[in-house]
Scaffold this active site. Sequence first.
Site, PDB file in Angstrom:
ATOM      1  CB  ALA A   1     -14.149  -1.247  -0.535  1.00 45.69           C
TER       2      ALA A   1
ATOM      3  CB  CYS B   1      -4.054  -0.723  -2.023  1.00 42.09           C
ATOM      4  SG  CYS B   1      -5.698  -1.413  -2.248  1.00 42.09           S
TER       5      CYS B   1
END
Length: 303
Positions: free
Chosen positions: A70, A130
């Site tokens: 992340a 994404c």
Amino acid sequence: MVDLKVKLHDLEFKNPVTLASGTCGFAREIADFYDPGLLGGHFLKGTTLKNRDGNEYPRMAETASGMLNAVGLQNKGIDYFVENIYPEIQDYDTQLIINVNGSTVEDYIALAEKVNQLDKIPAIELNISCPNVKEGGMAFGVTCPGAEMVTREVRKVYDKTMIVKLSPNVTDISEIAKAVEAQGADSVSLVNTFLGMAIDAETRKPKLSTVTGGLSGPAIKPIALRMVWQVSNAVKIPVVGIGGIMNTEDAIEFLLAGASVIQVGTAIFKDPMIPLKIVDGISEYLDRHNIQSVSELIGGLQL
């Protein structure tokens, strides 16, 4: 000597092995290990219009047969890239493709206009997929109208090769691929990471600051391979295959499923030399099967 050259739209790659965006920095990082020119290409780190600090730590977690990340597209922005990084890498003897990201359509347009001026960057990877940023990115890539809109508007200002990176976190990835093809995409790359999470059972807290993140590595390979096969049979434009490629056999499978080029990503955290081993392995495979050119493998799945 076997022929390892492949074509992707109007780009020629010396071999089909490239490095995946977000895993190899801006190609200069891999130069600490070997000449970047030994690979067919490098998909450079995700770049945004302005500086991004990324997400809070922790932002990586190991999982069974893979990893979660992340990072959140940490980068210093396109102007910093143009002024400080591009001059260092522009003479690498390989295809350099920059991964561009935006929170709005206007961001994507402005980025594409800037990259269009860089002579030694012959293509962009338009990242509409994404899963670990709070706005933009995957929001555009999970519906046909969103994917169409970004692709159409960027196509108006960008006249080089445009590769659209697709999200696997959708109902039917083939429909998204057909949608961006219709709006002028020259190629599609897939898959980006799968949305996942991990919990520390002892602390009862998530292992990532963002709770969820993108899953990559060998765990996702069978699903990624299936999606590449589906998309390659649904569109006429070439496909770039990504997802858990760890060795030569994996790479060959993606080529047979229809990928013209493959990206190696998570594997290089294990061993930065794996991409070179795959290049050699493909050559040996072709020799062993008496195949003259790697292009003969593309889409060669026997049904």
